[in-house]
Structure formats: structure tokens, C-alpha cells
Motif scaffolding. Structure first.
Motif, mmCIF file in Angstrom:
data_model
loop_
_atom_site.group_PDB
_atom_site.id
_atom_site.type_symbol
_atom_site.label_atom_id
_atom_site.label_comp_id
_atom_site.label_asym_id
_atom_site.label_seq_id
_atom_site.Cartn_x
_atom_site.Cartn_y
_atom_site.Cartn_z
ATOM 1 N N LEU A 127 -26.335 40.409 17.515
ATOM 2 C CA LEU A 127 -27.362 40.885 17.806
ATOM 3 C C LEU A 127 -27.250 41.960 18.776
ATOM 4 C CD1 LEU A 127 -29.491 42.855 16.533
ATOM 5 C CD2 LEU A 127 -31.411 41.272 16.847
ATOM 6 N N ILE A 128 -26.752 42.991 18.874
ATOM 7 C CA ILE A 128 -26.214 43.525 20.459
ATOM 8 C C ILE A 128 -27.217 44.593 20.824
ATOM 9 C CG2 ILE A 128 -24.432 45.106 21.873
ATOM 10 C CD1 ILE A 128 -22.153 43.802 19.721
ATOM 11 N N THR A 129 -27.607 44.592 21.981
ATOM 12 C CA THR A 129 -28.690 45.345 22.419
ATOM 13 C C THR A 129 -28.855 45.564 23.989
ATOM 14 O OG1 THR A 129 -31.491 46.045 22.145
ATOM 15 C CG2 THR A 129 -31.001 43.714 22.604
ATOM 16 N N GLY A 130 -29.770 46.670 24.222
ATOM 17 C CA GLY A 130 -29.004 47.740 25.307
ATOM 18 C C GLY A 130 -29.672 49.012 26.397
ATOM 19 N N PRO A 131 -29.845 48.734 27.073
ATOM 20 C CA PRO A 131 -30.291 50.965 27.544
ATOM 21 C C PRO A 131 -28.676 51.507 27.050
ATOM 22 C CG PRO A 131 -29.975 49.663 29.662
ATOM 23 C CD PRO A 131 -29.328 48.492 28.232
ATOM 24 N N LEU A 132 -29.476 52.876 27.349
ATOM 25 C CA LEU A 132 -28.195 53.919 27.021
ATOM 26 C C LEU A 132 -27.543 53.374 28.048
ATOM 27 C CD1 LEU A 132 -28.339 56.074 25.074
ATOM 28 C CD2 LEU A 132 -29.284 57.772 27.060
ATOM 29 N N ARG A 133 -26.231 53.885 27.532
ATOM 30 C CA ARG A 133 -25.026 53.967 28.454
ATOM 31 C C ARG A 133 -24.411 52.612 28.808
ATOM 32 N NH1 ARG A 133 -26.529 59.037 29.920
ATOM 33 N NH2 ARG A 133 -25.647 60.306 29.266
ATOM 34 N N SER A 134 -24.920 51.060 28.370
ATOM 35 C CA SER A 134 -24.946 49.694 28.511
ATOM 36 C C SER A 134 -23.425 49.542 27.668
ATOM 37 C CB SER A 134 -25.654 48.630 28.056
ATOM 38 O OG SER A 134 -26.388 49.405 26.776
ATOM 39 N N GLY A 135 -22.863 49.728 26.884
ATOM 40 C CA GLY A 135 -21.371 50.188 25.575
ATOM 41 C C GLY A 135 -22.099 49.122 24.351
ATOM 42 N N LYS A 136 -23.160 49.402 23.905
ATOM 43 C CA LYS A 136 -23.713 48.407 22.564
ATOM 44 C C LYS A 136 -23.047 49.099 21.354
ATOM 45 C CE LYS A 136 -27.518 49.957 22.253
ATOM 46 N NZ LYS A 136 -27.847 50.824 23.653
ATOM 47 N N THR A 137 -21.700 50.104 21.319
ATOM 48 C CA THR A 137 -21.676 50.968 19.964
ATOM 49 C C THR A 137 -19.513 50.297 20.417
ATOM 50 O OG1 THR A 137 -22.709 52.312 19.672
ATOM 51 C CG2 THR A 137 -20.539 52.829 19.211
ATOM 52 N N SER A 138 -19.264 50.944 21.887
ATOM 53 C CA SER A 138 -18.324 50.499 22.326
ATOM 54 C C SER A 138 -17.781 48.886 22.306
ATOM 55 C CB SER A 138 -17.964 50.872 23.779
ATOM 56 O OG SER A 138 -18.737 51.977 24.123
#
Length: 424
Positions: free
Chosen positions: A255-266
Motif C-alpha cells: 500500500l503506497i502512500t505519501g504527499p504530492l510529488r513523492s513518487g507514488k505513481t512512479s
């Protein structure tokens, strides 16, 4: 060792077929290896003749073939041009035939030497661009370089054979046919695995720049089967292309999470890319698409999880047949400074919609597979973890949470290893 594979029937809509594509599909068989010769040949036929028009997306397999035609041309055309000029000079000066042939050979070698230096610099640039939080698969990049040089060399030799004589040209063509086709098959299998996963772009994990912990990095590496697999020309030409699969050690579900531009989709796309290049069968889709597949109307037009999906020129793996499923934008989250907790899809609504169609464990088929879930909203991670685990009928502790952070500015790159010491 005998290779085993899934039985995945091919699917393409009748409206997109042509006489050439029908001829290719006649060569295909319902029980063919999904990444075997029959399926690769069918895809090549569709790329070159069957479905290509200005409305269709350009597939990864089509782009790779176009690249290699370009490499052959870049070896062929300069060699032809400068050899032709040299032959005219020899004719006007009255030089012996040995001078003519020797000059053409020297020109061919000089042009090939230029391409070697160019590819070597590309390798150095690729190494320097890589962030290298994940391992840099130098063997993969070196094989890419050697592939380009192979097709450069074939183009140059064809030009040299054409200048020397007809039988030389025929001989070069015969000798180069096997390596050209065999190397193409090696690459096209991986391009097919990549494009049929539905990934939005190609992304290697070595380029990932987000902040990720060591335990999480080990989990990602094990999940996508990322490891350095040296590739040699001899191995590609004369041995079966079999990639040994390893089971995930740390976790099967992330389960990948994190703030905007942290690279979740990448990170998610990188996992899918590495898994495809290890000849794994995976699928990337949004939460909305997953809900459509699992809860769509029960009519003849419904795309069900056990069928292949035709999407913008690409044929995608059936969801149920995939060993890796990546679900992006699970909550439609919009984590911004002004509104950190906005979600277009809420956990309770997501679970209710799927349970209505498939029962309390609507995604139980995914429980024994490898899955990746990407959340945009960092404030509801616990709720989503409970819902996802319940739908897959697994324990919550079997779903590992990876919290990413925005990356710091990159440091000065270290010098790359010497590519010239590696042999094909």
C-alpha cells in the motif's frame, strides 16, 4: 528445463482486423505461450499491417522495431555514401581494386567505431541520470547498447557487401539474419509483456528519486523480482530465454502512500516495468477501472476480469490471469496544502460497491497474487488498509504500508563502471 506458461486466449475486436492480421491470427493458437513465438509474431503482424492507422496508439513493440530499422539505416546509409565517394575517387585516380575494397572496409570500420563511441557515451549518460536508490541494472543497459551496435553493424556490413559484390551482399544477409531475428524475439517478448500490462509509460526503478526506507525498498525489489540478470549475445542466440521466478520474501501486497510529488505513481509503474522485463504477467489499472471490471453491467459488452481487454491499440492481459495487479489512484486523492483530505472515492463506498457484486471477499482472487495499491490521501491509510485486506481475504499485517517522502536534490553522480570490459 521445460518452460511452463499460462493459457491465455488471444482477443481482438473484429472491427479492427484486416486480411494481414487475420492471416497472422490464423498462425496463433488459443493455448499458445502468451509470450511465445506465435503471440510475438501475431503482435508484429498487427503492428506492421493489422491495426496501425492514425487513430491507434503506437505500441512499445512497434516503437522498438522502428528503432532497430533506424539503427540499421544509420549503419547502412553513411557507409554507402562514403564508400561510393571513395570508389569514385579510386576510379578517377586509377587505383587498383585492392585500394577500392580496402578503403570501403576502412570506412565501414570507422563509421562503426563512431557508433561505438556514441553508444558508450549514452551508457555513461544513462548511468549518471540514474538516482540509484534501487540497484542500477548495468547488465540490462549494456545489453541495450550491444543490441544497438548489432543492428548498426548489420547495416554497415550490408552496405560493404553491396559495394564489393552481389554474392558478398547475399552472404552478409544470410549470416546476419539469425542474430537479427533472435535478438528481436528476445526484446519483443519483453515489450509485449510491458505493453499488455497497460502501464502508462516505461519507468525503471533505478531512476526513482523519492525517499524510501530500506525495508520498503527490499519489499519492492522482491515483489517485482528485480535483480541483475547478465545477458550475452551467445546466450540469446543459442539458449532458451527462461527467467527464473522468485517468490516475494517481505510482502506480497503493498500500500503506497505519501504527499504530492513523492513518487507514488512512479514507484508503482517502476514495479510494473521491472516485473514485465522479468517476463512477468501484470496489469496496471485505476480503481475506477477495477470497479468497472468487477461490477459492470451483465451484458454482452461487459469486459470481465477473465477476458483480455482491447485499449487504444493495445491488447491487455486478463485481470484474473495476472500475477501482479497494480491499482493506482485508489481513492482519487488530491493531497494539497489547502485540502489534504479530499478523496473522490471513500473506503466504505469502495467496499460496498465491490461487495454488492462479488460478496464480502470480492477481490479474493487477488489475495494469492502480488498487488500494489496507490493512495493519494494520507489521512485514511488505516481505513483503506482494512478495506483492501478484507476484500482480498488476507490479514491486515499481510499488506505492507510504504510511506514515501519528497526527494532531496540529487547529489553529484559517481563515475560509471567501464562498459568496454564487458564481452558479448
Amino acid at each position: 528445463m521445460e518452460a511452463t506458461y499460462k493459457v491465455i486466449p488471444q482477443y481482438r475486436p473484429e472491427t479492427r482486423t484486416t486480411r494481414s492480421s487475420r492471416a497472422a491470427e490464423a498462425f496463433d493458437q488459443p493455448d499458445a505461450d502468451p509470450l511465445g513465438l506465435r503471440r510475438v509474431f501475431t503482435q508484429v503482424a498487427h503492428d506492421l499491417y493489422g491495426t496501425k492507422d492514425v487513430q491507434d496508439a503506437v505500441t512499445a513493440s512497434y516503437v522498438w522495431m522502428a528503432d532497430q530499422i533506424g539503427h540499421i539505416s544509420l549503419g547502412l546509409l553513411p557507409t554507402l555514401l562514403f564508400s561510393w565517394i571513395w570508389l569514385m575517387v579510386c576510379q578517377s585516380w586509377g587505383l587498383a581494386e585492392a585500394w577500392s575494397i580496402g578503403g570501403c572496409v576502412a570506412i565501414t570500420l570507422a563509421i562503426f567505431a563512431y557508433w561505438i563511441s556514441k553508444e558508450r557515451q549514452d551508457y555513461v549518460d544513462t548511468y549518471n541520470r540514474a538516482i540509484k536508490r534501487f540497484p542500477f541494472d548495468s547488465s540490462d543497459i549494456k545489453w541495450n547498447v550491444k543490441t544497438a551496435l548489432l543492428y548498426f553493424g548489420i547495416g554497415g556490413l550490408l552496405a560493404l557487401g553491396a559495394q564489393i559484390g552481389l554474392w558478398w551482399l547475399v552472404g552478409v544477409l544470410i549470416v546476419s539474419l539469425w542474430p537479427a531475428l533472435r535478438v528481436a524475439f528476445w526484446w519483443l517478448r519483453r515489450k509485449l509483456a510491458f505493453q499488455q500490462a497497460g502501464l502508462p509509460y516505461l519507468y525503471r526503478l533505478t531512476n526513482f528519486s523519492g525517499v524510501i526506507g530500506d525495508e520498503a525498498m527490499a519489499a519492492v525489489t522482491g515483489l517485482c523480482d528485480l535483480q541483475e540478470r547478465p545477458v550475452t549475445l551467445r546466450k540469446v542466440l543459442f539458449t532458451p530465454d527462461i527467467v527464473e521466478k522468485t517468490a516475494p520474501v517481505t510482502a506480497r501486497h503493498l500500500l503506497i502512500t505519501g504527499p504530492l510529488r513523492s513518487g507514488k505513481t512512479s514507484l508503482a509503474v517502476g514495479i510494473g516495468t521491472e516485473f514485465a522485463f522479468a517476463l512477468g504477467i501484470g496489469r496496471y489499472l485505476s480503481a475506477a477501472k477495477l470497479m468497472q471490471l468487477m461490477t459492470g453491467p451483465g451484458d454482452a459488452t461487459k469486459i470481465v476480469p477473465s477476458e483480455m481487454d482491447y485499449d487504444d491499440g493495445r491488447v491487455l492481459w486478463p485481470l484474473i490471469e495476472c500475477d501482479l495487479v497494480i491499482v493506482d489512484d485508489v481513492d482519487g486523492g488530491l493531497p494539497t496544502a489547502a485540502a489534504p483530505a479530499i478523496s473522490a472515492i471513500r473506503p466504505v463506498e469502495f467496499a460496498a460497491a465491490l461487495k454488492t457484486a462479488g460478496g464480502s471477499a470480492a477481490l479474493a482472487e487477488l489475495g494469492g497474487k502480488r498487488t500494489v495499491w496507490v493512495l493519494g490521501n494520507t489521512t485514511a491509510v488505516g481505513q483503506w488498509k482494512t478495506v483492501i485486506a478484507g476484500l482480498m481475504n488476507v490479514r491486515e499485517d499481510e499488506v505492507m504500508t510504504i510511506g514515501l517522502q519528497v526527494a532531496l536534490p540529487p547529489t553529484q553522480p559517481e563515475p560509471p563502471p567501464d562498459v568496454s570490459s564487458q564481452t558479448a
